[in-house]
Design a protein around this motif. Structure first.
Motif, PDB file in Angstrom:
ATOM      1  N   GLN A  92       0.903  -1.314   0.164  1.00 21.63           N
ATOM      2  CA  GLN A  92       0.060   0.015   0.109  1.00 21.63           C
ATOM      3  C   GLN A  92       0.620   1.363   0.118  1.00 21.63           C
ATOM      4  OE1 GLN A  92      -3.082   0.028   3.197  1.00 21.63           O
ATOM      5  NE2 GLN A  92      -3.935  -1.632   2.522  1.00 21.63           N
ATOM      6  N   ILE A  93       1.765   1.196   0.782  1.00 16.67           N
ATOM      7  CA  ILE A  93       2.953   2.694   0.355  1.00 16.67           C
ATOM      8  C   ILE A  93       3.429   2.561  -0.912  1.00 16.67           C
ATOM      9  CG2 ILE A  93       5.490   3.275   1.543  1.00 16.67           C
ATOM     10  CD1 ILE A  93       4.862   1.966   4.049  1.00 16.67           C
ATOM     11  N   VAL A  94       3.891   1.738  -2.133  1.00 11.91           N
ATOM     12  CA  VAL A  94       4.148   1.741  -3.143  1.00 11.91           C
ATOM     13  C   VAL A  94       2.902   1.890  -3.638  1.00 11.91           C
ATOM     14  CG1 VAL A  94       4.956   0.625  -5.112  1.00 11.91           C
ATOM     15  CG2 VAL A  94       5.586   0.007  -2.819  1.00 11.91           C
ATOM     16  N   LEU A 140       5.259  16.738   9.936  1.00 11.64           N
ATOM     17  CA  LEU A 140       4.691  15.981   9.676  1.00 11.64           C
ATOM     18  C   LEU A 140       4.119  14.812   8.699  1.00 11.64           C
ATOM     19  CD1 LEU A 140       3.995  16.471  13.775  1.00 11.64           C
ATOM     20  CD2 LEU A 140       5.763  15.732  12.873  1.00 11.64           C
ATOM     21  N   LEU A 141       4.623  13.377   9.003  1.00 14.96           N
ATOM     22  CA  LEU A 141       3.764  13.135   7.149  1.00 14.96           C
ATOM     23  C   LEU A 141       2.393  11.681   8.060  1.00 14.96           C
ATOM     24  CD1 LEU A 141       4.073  11.682   4.723  1.00 14.96           C
ATOM     25  CD2 LEU A 141       5.432   9.634   5.757  1.00 14.96           C
ATOM     26  N   ARG A 142       1.434  12.313   7.435  1.00 10.68           N
ATOM     27  CA  ARG A 142      -0.114  11.668   7.401  1.00 10.68           C
ATOM     28  C   ARG A 142      -0.223  10.730   6.519  1.00 10.68           C
ATOM     29  NH1 ARG A 142       2.078  12.893  11.887  1.00 10.68           N
ATOM     30  NH2 ARG A 142       0.928  13.959  12.860  1.00 10.68           N
ATOM     31  N   TRP A 143      -0.733  10.043   6.496  1.00 12.15           N
ATOM     32  CA  TRP A 143      -2.037   9.158   5.531  1.00 12.15           C
ATOM     33  C   TRP A 143      -3.193   8.930   5.438  1.00 12.15           C
ATOM     34  CZ3 TRP A 143       0.390   3.251   4.665  1.00 12.15           C
ATOM     35  CH2 TRP A 143       0.057   3.265   3.140  1.00 12.15           C
ATOM     36  N   PRO A 144      -3.982  10.466   5.139  1.00  8.50           N
ATOM     37  CA  PRO A 144      -5.479  10.148   5.231  1.00  8.50           C
ATOM     38  C   PRO A 144      -5.976   9.509   3.651  1.00  8.50           C
ATOM     39  CG  PRO A 144      -4.725  12.180   4.512  1.00  8.50           C
ATOM     40  CD  PRO A 144      -3.106  11.288   4.567  1.00  8.50           C
ATOM     41  N   GLN A 145      -5.534  10.036   2.783  1.00  9.31           N
ATOM     42  CA  GLN A 145      -6.433   9.292   1.714  1.00  9.31           C
ATOM     43  C   GLN A 145      -6.061   7.631   1.534  1.00  9.31           C
ATOM     44  OE1 GLN A 145      -5.843  12.016  -1.859  1.00  9.31           O
ATOM     45  NE2 GLN A 145      -5.242  13.496   0.163  1.00  9.31           N
ATOM     46  N   ARG A 174      -0.035   7.061  -5.792  1.00  8.75           N
ATOM     47  CA  ARG A 174      -0.714   7.939  -6.120  1.00  8.75           C
ATOM     48  C   ARG A 174      -1.303   8.837  -5.521  1.00  8.75           C
ATOM     49  NH1 ARG A 174      -3.805   1.989  -5.902  1.00  8.75           N
ATOM     50  NH2 ARG A 174      -4.073   2.014  -3.933  1.00  8.75           N
ATOM     51  N   GLU A 175       0.211   9.601  -4.378  1.00  2.40           N
ATOM     52  CA  GLU A 175       0.187  10.957  -3.732  1.00  2.40           C
ATOM     53  C   GLU A 175      -0.894  10.948  -2.280  1.00  2.40           C
ATOM     54  OE1 GLU A 175       0.040  14.402  -6.022  1.00  2.40           O
ATOM     55  OE2 GLU A 175       2.207  14.177  -7.158  1.00  2.40           O
ATOM     56  N   GLU A 176      -1.486   9.974  -1.725  1.00  4.96           N
ATOM     57  CA  GLU A 176      -2.385   9.484  -1.045  1.00  4.96           C
ATOM     58  C   GLU A 176      -1.593  10.247  -0.503  1.00  4.96           C
ATOM     59  OE1 GLU A 176      -3.184   5.204  -2.825  1.00  4.96           O
ATOM     60  OE2 GLU A 176      -2.749   5.979  -0.936  1.00  4.96           O
ATOM     61  N   PHE A 177      -0.094  10.531   0.759  1.00  2.53           N
ATOM     62  CA  PHE A 177       0.332  10.944   1.830  1.00  2.53           C
ATOM     63  C   PHE A 177       0.007  12.397   1.546  1.00  2.53           C
ATOM     64  CE2 PHE A 177       2.464   7.035   1.047  1.00  2.53           C
ATOM     65  CZ  PHE A 177       2.368   6.215   2.424  1.00  2.53           C
ATOM     66  N   GLU A 178      -0.077  13.539   3.157  1.00  2.00           N
ATOM     67  CA  GLU A 178      -0.201  15.427   2.899  1.00  2.00           C
ATOM     68  C   GLU A 178       0.535  15.135   4.032  1.00  2.00           C
ATOM     69  OE1 GLU A 178      -4.040  15.818   3.211  1.00  2.00           O
ATOM     70  OE2 GLU A 178      -4.225  15.061   1.277  1.00  2.00           O
ATOM     71  N   ILE A 179       1.032  16.146   4.589  1.00  3.82           N
ATOM     72  CA  ILE A 179       2.240  16.942   5.142  1.00  3.82           C
ATOM     73  C   ILE A 179       1.229  17.730   6.377  1.00  3.82           C
ATOM     74  CG2 ILE A 179       4.047  17.882   5.777  1.00  3.82           C
ATOM     75  CD1 ILE A 179       4.755  15.397   4.414  1.00  3.82           C
ATOM     76  N   GLU A 180       1.203  17.858   7.604  1.00  8.60           N
ATOM     77  CA  GLU A 180       0.690  18.677   8.578  1.00  8.60           C
ATOM     78  C   GLU A 180       2.293  19.315   8.915  1.00  8.60           C
ATOM     79  OE1 GLU A 180      -1.968  16.776  10.958  1.00  8.60           O
ATOM     80  OE2 GLU A 180      -3.936  16.389   9.436  1.00  8.60           O
ATOM     81  N   TYR A 181       2.155  20.267   9.967  1.00  5.24           N
ATOM     82  CA  TYR A 181       2.738  21.151  10.335  1.00  5.24           C
ATOM     83  C   TYR A 181       1.955  21.937  11.574  1.00  5.24           C
ATOM     84  CZ  TYR A 181       4.730  21.623   5.487  1.00  5.24           C
ATOM     85  OH  TYR A 181       4.113  20.834   3.682  1.00  5.24           O
ATOM     86  N   TYR A 191      10.205  13.202  -0.814  1.00  7.69           N
ATOM     87  CA  TYR A 191       8.702  12.970  -0.755  1.00  7.69           C
ATOM     88  C   TYR A 191       8.735  14.107   0.352  1.00  7.69           C
ATOM     89  CZ  TYR A 191       3.685  13.821  -1.344  1.00  7.69           C
ATOM     90  OH  TYR A 191       2.271  14.108  -0.469  1.00  7.69           O
ATOM     91  N   VAL A 192       8.991  13.966   1.624  1.00  7.83           N
ATOM     92  CA  VAL A 192       8.083  15.119   2.784  1.00  7.83           C
ATOM     93  C   VAL A 192       9.458  15.687   2.668  1.00  7.83           C
ATOM     94  CG1 VAL A 192       8.209  15.582   5.166  1.00  7.83           C
ATOM     95  CG2 VAL A 192       7.271  12.728   4.375  1.00  7.83           C
ATOM     96  N   LEU A 193      10.185  16.210   2.365  1.00  8.45           N
ATOM     97  CA  LEU A 193      11.436  17.115   2.356  1.00  8.45           C
ATOM     98  C   LEU A 193      11.061  18.026   1.111  1.00  8.45           C
ATOM     99  CD1 LEU A 193      13.819  18.372   2.995  1.00  8.45           C
ATOM    100  CD2 LEU A 193      14.872  17.069   1.878  1.00  8.45           C
ATOM    101  N   THR A 194      10.778  17.479   0.059  1.00 11.39           N
ATOM    102  CA  THR A 194      10.162  18.041  -1.085  1.00 11.39           C
ATOM    103  C   THR A 194       8.844  19.348  -0.696  1.00 11.39           C
ATOM    104  OG1 THR A 194      11.003  16.762  -2.925  1.00 11.39           O
ATOM    105  CG2 THR A 194       9.963  17.952  -3.949  1.00 11.39           C
ATOM    106  N   LYS A 195       8.229  18.095  -0.525  1.00 13.97           N
ATOM    107  CA  LYS A 195       6.521  19.031  -0.258  1.00 13.97           C
ATOM    108  C   LYS A 195       6.791  19.572   0.367  1.00 13.97           C
ATOM    109  CE  LYS A 195       2.057  18.094   0.083  1.00 13.97           C
ATOM    110  NZ  LYS A 195       1.147  19.261  -0.958  1.00 13.97           N
TER     111      LYS A 195
END
Length: 654
Positions: free
Chosen positions: A399-401, A430-435, A406-413, A462-466
């Motif tokens: 599922q991580i792959v 902080l990484l989150r996986w809401p989708q 599919r860009e399901e991960f999001e960043i919260e601050y 991905y986290v650093l870039t976003k």
């Protein structure tokens, strides 16, 4: 021509086996020829030479034929017995040939021309057949040919005024021809035996070589134990057995704890000696019916087979695992260094006949992994729950792959505020996986899986870039990003970070990377290189979770961290415990002496914030100042922030 060679044991035995098959036939031919001469020459008045003597000759021949027919197998005879039999055969062949020839000449004298021709024919026939039956034993054949031919030639060249001299000469020529044939045959026979011996020797050498190759292929060169290949072959053999009872097989899987550190610190030679010593000690503890094998670098496995239906393989495996756990942890002296490792052990048994033997190895391996991840130095028994956990991990891994694709991960601050101003000076990404299609998954349930599978590296990038893209337009706010030890171990990590900063245009002086002290202790040289390279580009480094480990002042001074982040386990009891306050104050004083700023995590109320400000903490982070939030809300909070006011003494809305 007349000497028996007993120096070649194999040739002598081959001669014995060969002619022992022909001698019964020889004696039967002799009896038949004797009977034929008797029929031709029988006279009642001469019964002594036409009846009694041939009866004696035939009786002796039949007795010898019966005796030789029983000598079919010479394996039970010694070399001395066979040599004696060969010599006796040669003597008896000469004596019996002379006896038969003299008897035939005796009978020949009283017969008419027809009778004499018959006697001459059967006498010659007996000589030729005897010689060819004895061809394998050259000495006996030559003696028969010589005795019978000389007797025959002398007699027939003397009687009847030498009228039969031509026949005698012809017989001598035949005898000479037979001698040549005998010599050639014996030479070929000797070569055949020699060739068979060479072939047999080569076969033995080939078998030895094959056995040695098999031994090498199925033996671990370092420890001398069976290797993984041999263990798997044994398990496959057990799998094809039809009568494998329940609880008759068990596998104990052993992984040495701390071996990698010893191998890195003391070198591979010391590591090899350690493995070999531990393997031999564990081998000595294995009972009858248990075989130990080295299945990996620092991994061993014990296969337990129980034949007694009244005994339990599972119980024996558990008992043995406890013994091996203690034995593996005993210190070992190598090159005047006392070295010590531990062990994590997994146990699995065939509790039902549906479990294949190979499956036991996998289950024991899984149980060992569970023991290792649960604290090491313990024994774990396989249960179906471990398989469920494994399947769950595999599912999350897949599922991580898909989630990254599919860009399901999001960043919260989460905001970080100045202790004095209480204004937002920075945020932690902080990484989150809401989708996630199966539902949101907390970070603590997928980060560990990502680290163990190597997926943390693309996730971290991905986290650093976003985050760099999100925070680029917010001036005056620093960005803190957690870096996994697995990312730090990547040889190109520093270059990848700099490439992301270049692509996003994010200022390096506004970026702070957070690492844990566990990585510093396990990889000091690599960590020092990475920290130095990143700091040279203006990137700040923070030591996360400070106070939960063993980081010394030497480490803080050597690496030159810009920040340390005091773990929330130390800040939670500040208001209730004076001791906790003194510990935090001491840490802040130490950091200030090293020119290192301090951020306190886990601040949940105004009292904690005031204490931390009073003892000199520069930055604060916690739910009191804001929970992790989406980028849009962060923008709103910053816009609404009244930089002239301190926050109220209640938690900020999350």
């Amino acid at each position: 021509m007349f000497v028996i060679d007993t120096s070649d044991r194999e040739l002598m035995r081959a001669q014995f086996r060969s002619f022992s098959k022909h001698i019964p036939l020889l004696y039967i031919i002799l009896v038949i020829n004797t009977a034929a001469i008797v029929i031709t020459s029988f006279r009642l008045e001469h019964y002594e030479k036409t009846l009694i003597v041939p009866a004696i000759i035939s009786s002796f021949a039949l007795a010898r034929a019966v005796w030789w027919s029983r000598q079919k197998n010479a394996d039970h005879l010694s070399d001395e017995q066979i040599s004696a039999y060969l010599r006796r055969t040669c003597v008896l062949a000469a004596v019996q040939s002379l006896t038969f020839t003299l008897w035939a000449i005796w009978v020949y004298q009283g017969l008419d021309a027809f009778g004499r021709s018959n006697v001459t024919f059967f006498l010659a026939l007996s000589q030729v057949s005897t010689v060819f039956c004895l061809m394998t034993l050259r000495v006996a054949a030559n003696l028969v040919a010589l005795v019978s031919t000389v007797s025959f030639a002398l007699y027939f060249s003397w009687i009847d005024d030498a009228q039969l001299l031509p026949q005698a000469i012809v017989l001598c020529c035949v005898c000479l021809g037979m001698t040549v044939i005998i010599q050639g045959y014996n030479h070929s026979f000797t070569e055949l035996v020699s060739s068979r011996r060479s072939l047999h020797q080569r076969q033995i050498e080939t078998e030895k070589l094959s056995h040695e190759n098999r031994r090498i292929a199925f033996t671990d060169a370092l420890t001398g134990l069976p290797n993984r290949r041999e263990l798997l072959e044994r398990l496959d053999l057990l799998e094809h057995k039809q009568d494998v009872a329940d609880d008759s097989l068990a596998v104990v899987f052993i992984d040495l704890d701390g071996f990698k550190e010893i191998n890195d610190e003391h070198g591979h030679q010391s590591g090899d000696q350690l493995i070999s010593s531990v393997a031999q000690r564990l081998r000595q503890q294995c009972p009858k019916g248990a075989r130990i094998a080295r299945v990996g670098g620092d991994e061993l496995a014990v296969l337990i087979e129980v034949d007694d239906p009244g005994k339990s393989a599972n119980a024996q495996a558990i008992t043995l695992a406890s013994v091996l756990l203690k034995e593996a942890s005993l210190p070992i002296t190598i090159d005047r260094h006392v070295l010590q490792v531990g062990a994590s052990i997994g146990v699995a048994a065939n509790n039902s006949d549906a479990i294949a033997p190979r499956e036991l190895l996998r289950r024991a391996d899984m149980a060992m992994y569970h023991a290792k991840t649960s604290g090491k130095g313990q024994v774990a028994l396989y249960s179906e729950g471990l398989d469920e956990g494994r399947l769950h991990r595999l599912e999350i891994e897949a599922q991580i792959v898909n989630g990254l694709a599919r860009e399901e991960f999001e960043i919260e601050y989460q905001p970080i505020v100045g202790a004095t101003s209480r204004h937002i000076t920075g945020v932690e990404a902080l990484l989150r996986w809401p989708q996630r299609p199966e539902g949101p998954l907390p970070p603590d349930q997928f980060i560990e899986i990502a680290e163990s599978t190597g997926q943390i590296h693309p996730i971290g990038l991905y986290v650093l870039t976003k985050a760099c893209c999100d925070l680029k337009g917010i001036e005056g706010v620093t960005l803190s990003v957690n870096v996994s030890p697995a990312q730090f171990r990547h040889p190109n990590f520093e270059q990848q970070v700099l490439k992301i900063l270049e692509q996003t245009g994010f200022p390096p002086e506004r970026l702070q990377l957070e690492i844990t002290e566990s990585y510093l202790l396990s990889n000091p040289e690599r960590a020092f290189q990475a920290v130095a390279a990143l700091k040279a580009q203006g990137i700040a480094l923070a030591l996360d979770d400070f106070g939960t480990g063993f980081t010394s002042i030497h480490y803080l001074q050597s690496y030159g961290f810009n920040h340390i982040k005091i773990d929330k386990s130390l800040t939670s009891d500040l208001a209730q415990q004076h001791k906790a306050r003194r510990l935090v104050e001491g840490a802040i004083i130490m950091a200030s002496a090293l020119d290192i700023d301090v951020t306190a995590e886990g601040v949940e109320n105004a009292q904690q914030a005031d204490i931390l400000e009073h003892v000199g903490c520069q930055c604060l982070q916690g739910y009191y100042f804001g929970r992790p939030m989406a980028l849009t809300k962060l923008h709103h909070v910053i816009r609404q922030q009244d930089r002239s006011l301190r926050p109220a003494g209640k938690r900020a809305a999350g």
